[in-house]
Scaffold this active site. Structure first.
Site, PDB file in Angstrom:
ATOM      1  N   GLY A  87       0.822  -1.212   0.000  1.00 16.77           N
ATOM      2  CA  GLY A  87       0.000   0.000   0.000  1.00 16.77           C
ATOM      3  C   GLY A  87       0.852   1.256   0.000  1.00 16.77           C
ATOM      4  O   GLY A  87       2.077   1.207   0.114  1.00 16.77           O
ATOM      5  N   GLY A  89       2.616   3.683   1.532  1.00 16.88           N
ATOM      6  CA  GLY A  89       3.159   3.923   2.867  1.00 16.88           C
ATOM      7  C   GLY A  89       3.582   5.360   3.079  1.00 16.88           C
ATOM      8  O   GLY A  89       3.629   5.850   4.204  1.00 16.88           O
ATOM      9  N   ARG A  90       3.906   6.026   1.965  1.00 19.23           N
ATOM     10  CA  ARG A  90       4.365   7.427   2.088  1.00 19.23           C
ATOM     11  C   ARG A  90       3.811   8.283   0.948  1.00 19.23           C
ATOM     12  O   ARG A  90       4.439   9.249   0.526  1.00 19.23           O
ATOM     13  CB  ARG A  90       5.884   7.477   2.072  1.00 19.23           C
ATOM     14  CG  ARG A  90       6.500   6.794   0.861  1.00 19.23           C
ATOM     15  CD  ARG A  90       7.957   7.139   0.726  1.00 19.23           C
ATOM     16  NE  ARG A  90       8.588   6.292  -0.273  1.00 19.23           N
ATOM     17  CZ  ARG A  90       9.823   6.479  -0.690  1.00 19.23           C
ATOM     18  NH1 ARG A  90      10.531   7.452  -0.206  1.00 19.23           N
ATOM     19  NH2 ARG A  90      10.341   5.667  -1.588  1.00 19.23           N
ATOM     20  N   ASP A 122       9.356   5.761   7.440  1.00 16.85           N
ATOM     21  CA  ASP A 122       9.166   7.089   8.034  1.00 16.85           C
ATOM     22  C   ASP A 122       8.221   7.971   7.216  1.00 16.85           C
ATOM     23  O   ASP A 122       7.962   9.118   7.597  1.00 16.85           O
ATOM     24  CB  ASP A 122      10.525   7.786   8.226  1.00 16.85           C
ATOM     25  CG  ASP A 122      11.247   8.011   6.909  1.00 16.85           C
ATOM     26  OD1 ASP A 122      10.688   7.677   5.835  1.00 16.85           O
ATOM     27  OD2 ASP A 122      12.383   8.515   6.936  1.00 16.85           O
ATOM     28  N   GLY A 123       7.760   7.456   6.090  1.00 19.08           N
ATOM     29  CA  GLY A 123       6.807   8.218   5.275  1.00 19.08           C
ATOM     30  C   GLY A 123       7.442   9.319   4.452  1.00 19.08           C
ATOM     31  O   GLY A 123       6.755  10.065   3.764  1.00 19.08           O
ATOM     32  N   ASP A 249       4.093  -4.886  -7.419  1.00 16.84           N
ATOM     33  CA  ASP A 249       3.507  -3.611  -6.962  1.00 16.84           C
ATOM     34  C   ASP A 249       4.075  -2.433  -7.744  1.00 16.84           C
ATOM     35  O   ASP A 249       3.584  -1.313  -7.612  1.00 16.84           O
ATOM     36  CB  ASP A 249       3.750  -3.407  -5.456  1.00 16.84           C
ATOM     37  CG  ASP A 249       5.208  -3.568  -5.070  1.00 16.84           C
ATOM     38  OD1 ASP A 249       5.770  -4.643  -5.321  1.00 16.84           O
ATOM     39  OD2 ASP A 249       5.791  -2.612  -4.530  1.00 16.84           O
ATOM     40  N   ASN A 250       5.083  -2.672  -8.550  1.00 18.00           N
ATOM     41  CA  ASN A 250       5.650  -1.608  -9.380  1.00 18.00           C
ATOM     42  C   ASN A 250       5.326  -1.830 -10.852  1.00 18.00           C
ATOM     43  O   ASN A 250       5.931  -1.207 -11.719  1.00 18.00           O
ATOM     44  CB  ASN A 250       7.165  -1.519  -9.184  1.00 18.00           C
ATOM     45  CG  ASN A 250       7.525  -1.023  -7.796  1.00 18.00           C
ATOM     46  OD1 ASN A 250       6.741  -0.326  -7.155  1.00 18.00           O
ATOM     47  ND2 ASN A 250       8.705  -1.386  -7.318  1.00 18.00           N
ATOM     48  N   ASP A 259       7.914   4.202 -10.736  1.00 16.48           N
ATOM     49  CA  ASP A 259       8.911   3.963  -9.678  1.00 16.48           C
ATOM     50  C   ASP A 259      10.336   3.852 -10.218  1.00 16.48           C
ATOM     51  O   ASP A 259      10.824   2.767 -10.522  1.00 16.48           O
ATOM     52  CB  ASP A 259       8.562   2.716  -8.851  1.00 16.48           C
ATOM     53  CG  ASP A 259       7.623   3.072  -7.701  1.00 16.48           C
ATOM     54  OD1 ASP A 259       7.124   4.218  -7.693  1.00 16.48           O
ATOM     55  OD2 ASP A 259       7.395   2.237  -6.829  1.00 16.48           O
TER      56      ASP A 259
END
Ligand code: AMP
Ligand code: MG
Length: 509
Positions: A87, A89-90, A122-123, A249-250, A259
Site C-alpha cells: 500500500g 506507505g508514504r 518514516d513516510g 507492486d511496481n 517507480d
C-alpha cells in the site's frame, strides 16, 4: 489561481480499496522543480500554480478544494516473495483530473508522511530520489515511452534519516492511474472477491472501456495489460533501460513505467547487467526483464482467476465443482500468458527494424542482423546507445564514428557490409527517401539518455549544495534526445568504465 478541477472516481467507486488520509505538512517548503509543460497538458493553471500557493499544494500543506486525499491499498510480489500488504506507505492520491485531451490522470504526492500502510517506514522521501523520478520521467516521455511524470518536486525543509541525513522532498506525480498488478493481488489474497471485482471493473472502465459489459472482460483485461507491458518492456530493451525493481507492486495496469528508484541505463551492452544494490541474484537484470514481465502477468492472472471462474456477472460457474471451474479458468488465462512472449517479440523486433533503418518486409534477415549486432556490441564492449546512434551516422554516409567505437575494426566490416546490402535492397523496394530513413533512425536511436553518472552528478549537486543548475541542464538535454551537437553535446558521452563498474543504485529512498 484557477481551482484544480478534480473528479475523483477512485475515491467514489472503490470505498474498500483505500484509507482516507491527509498529507503531513512540511515545515519550510521550497519549490525545486515545476513542470509547466505538463501543467499545461493537464489543463491546469500553470501560472497560478508556479507560486507560493502552488508550493503549499505540492508540499501537502494545503489540500486543494476538490481533492480527496487517500492512501491506496495494494500487495505485491517483491523479489519473488509475496507481501500481502504494502500500500501507499508514504504517498497519497490527491485525486484525478481529466486532461486537455480527455484522458483521466492521477495526481499524487509521494513523501508526504506516514500512512496506515507505512509499516516501519518514516513516510518521507529525499530530494535526490524525487528529482531522479522527475528526470527519468521527463526523459522517458521525451523518448516516447509511456511513463508516470513529475509535476513538481518540493524540498520540505526537513531532514530525512537514511545512511546519512538528507534533505527531504515531496514529489507530485502524474500517472494514467496508480493501479498495479499488486492492487488486484491485495483483494484476491484476502478472498475479498466482491471488492476484487469492483477494482477489476474499475480498471477496465479506466483503461479498457471497450471491454465494459463483455462477459469475457477479465480475460480481456489480462490480455490488454499483457499487451501493454509487452510493448513497454520492448521499448525498455531497445533503449537499454533497466527498471531495477520489477516487483508486481511496481507494474502498472496502464502500461506506464512507474517507480524510478534503482533504475539505470546500461552502457556497454550486457544482458546480465544489474546495478541495484539489493538485487544480489540478478532477478531484475537487463536481459531478464521480458521473462519477469511474464512472471508478473502470471501473478495477475492468478489474482483474476476467481472472477474468471465466476463468469463475468458473478453468478454462473459458482454452482459447478470448484476444482473443475478453476481448471477451466486456468485454461482461459494460460493462452494469454503463453502469448506474451510472441507479443513482446513482435514489439522488440519492430523496434529493432526501426533502429536498423529497415522495414518489416525484410523482417527475417533483420532479426539475424540485429542478433549479430548485439553480439558485436557485447563482445567488443561497445556502448549500447552510442553504438546504435553511430549506425545512424553510417546510414547518413559517415562510417568513421561507428568504426572508432570498435577497438577491433575488422570484426565490424562484414556485419556492416551485410547491413548495407540489406538496407539498399530494402530502400529500393520501399521507395523511402534516404533522408527520411535517416530521420526515422535518429528518432529510434536517441543520442541522449539519462546517463547514470550525469544523473548522479545532478542529484549530488542538488542534495549536497542545493545547486539545481546541473539538474536543470541535464533535464533540458533529456528533453531533446536527438540534439547531440551544441549545448547538449556533453551529455552524449558514456561514463568512464571505472564509474560504471562500481555503480550501485538504491530502492525507495
Ligand atoms: P517502493 O520500493 O518505493 O516501490 O516501495 C515499496 C513499499 O514500501 C510501498 O508500500 C511503499 O509505500 C513503502 N515504502 C517505501 N519507502 C517508504 C517510507 N520511507 N515510508 C513508508 N513506506 C515506504
Ligand atoms: Mg513502488
Amino acid at each position: 489561481m484557477t481551482p484544480i478541477g478534480f473528479d475523483n472516481s477512485y475515491a467514489r467507486d472503490l470505498p474498500d480499496a483505500y484509507v482516507a488520509w491527509q498529507p503531513r505538512a512540511a515545515p519550510a517548503p521550497r519549490l525545486l522543480f515545476f513542470n509547466r509543460a505538463l501543467a499545461d497538458e493537464l489543463g491546469l493553471d500553470a501560472q497560478g500554480l508556479d507560486s507560493l500557493e502552488g508550493v503549499s499544494i505540492f508540499a501537502g500543506n494545503v489540500v486543494p478544494p476538490g481533492a480527496q486525499p487517500l492512501a491506496q491499498a495494494y500487495a505485491g510480489h517483491q523479489f519473488g516473495g509475496f507481501s500481502p500488504q504494502l500500500g501507499d506507505g508514504r504517498a497519497v492520491l490527491l485525486g484525478e483530473i481529466v486532461d486537455r485531451s480527455g484522458r483521466r490522470r492521477d495526481l499524487a504526492l509521494k513523501g508526504s508522511g506516514r500512512t496506515p500502510f507505512a509499516r516501519g517506514g518514516d513516510g518521507k522521501a529525499a530530494v535526490g530520489p524525487m528529482l531522479r523520478e522527475a528526470l527519468l520521467g521527463e526523459s522517458m516521455h521525451a523518448l516516447g515511452v509511456p511513463t508516470s511524470r513529475a509535476l513538481a518536486v518540493v524540498a520540505t525543509g526537513e531532514p530525512v534519516q537514511r545512511e546519512h541525513r538528507l534533505p527531504g522532498a515531496v514529489l507530485t506525480r502524474v500517472a494514467a492511474s496508480h493501479l498495479r498488478v499488486g492492487t488486484l493481488q491485495f483483494f484476491a489474497a484476502r478472498g475479498q472477491i466482491d471488492t476484487l471485482r469492483q477494482v477489476a471493473d474499475y480498471a477496465i472502465a479506466r483503461h479498457d472501456p471497450a471491454l465494459l459489459g463483455d462477459p469475457d472482460r477479465y480475460v480481456g483485461l489480462l490480455r490488454a495489460v499483457a499487451q501493454r507491458q509487452a510493448a513497454l518492456v520492448a521499448q525498455w530493451m531497445n533503449l537499454g533501460f533497466i527498471h531495477g525493481v520489477m516487483n508486481t507492486d511496481n507494474m502498472t495496469l496502464s502500461g506506464e513505467t512507474i517507480d524510478y528508484g534503482p533504475c539505470a541505463f546500461i552502457e556497454a551492452y550486457d544482458p546480465h547487467a544489474v546495478f541495484s544494490s539489493i538485487d544480489e541474484a540478478g532477478r531484475y537484470a537487463f536481459g531478464n526483464q521480458p521473462a519477469i514481465a511474464r512472471w508478473n502477468l502470471a501473478r495477475l492472472a492468478e489474482a483474476l482467476l476467481p472472477l474468471i471462474a465466476d463468469g463475468g456477472d458473478g453468478d454462473h460457474g459458482r454452482h459447478g465443482d470448484a476444482e473443475v471451474v478453476t481448471r477451466h479458468a486456468i485454461d482461459r488465462v494460460m493462452p494469454v500468458i503463453d502469448a506474451f512472449a510472441s507479443w513482446y517479440d513482435a514489439h522488440w523486433r519492430a523496434g529493432q527494424w526501426a533502429k536498423l533503418g529497415l522495414s518489416q518486409s525484410v523482417a527475417a534477415e533483420a532479426a539475424g542482423l540485429a542478433d549479430d549486432w548485439l553480439e558485436l556490441l557485447h563482445v567488443h564492449v561497445v556502448d549500447f546507445t552510442l553504438g546504435w546512434r553511430r549506425l545512424v551516422d553510417a546510414a547518413a554516409g559517415d562510417e568513421a564514428p561507428l568504426r572508432s567505437l570498435f577497438a577491433n575494426t575488422p570484426a565490424l566490416a562484414p556485419w556492416l557490409a551485410r547491413w548495407r546490402t540489406l538496407s539498399e535492397h530494402d530502400l529500393a523496394a520501399s521507395g523511402l527517401s534516404p533522408a527520411e530513413r535517416v530521420r526515422r533512425m535518429r528518432v529510434a536511436n536517441p543520442a541522449i539518455i539519462a546517463r547514470n553518472h550525469q544523473v548522479e552528478r545532478a542529484l549530488a549537486a542538488a542534495t549536497d549544495a542545493a545547486d539545481l543548475v546541473p539538474f536543470e541542464r541535464l533535464l533540458a538535454a533529456l528533453r531533446h534526445p536527438d540534439d547531440e551537437v551544441g549545448e547538449f553535446a556533453a551529455f552524449v558521452e558514456p561514463a568512464p568504465r571505472s564509474f560504471t563498474a562500481a555503480y550501485r543504485t538504491f530502492c525507495g529512498t
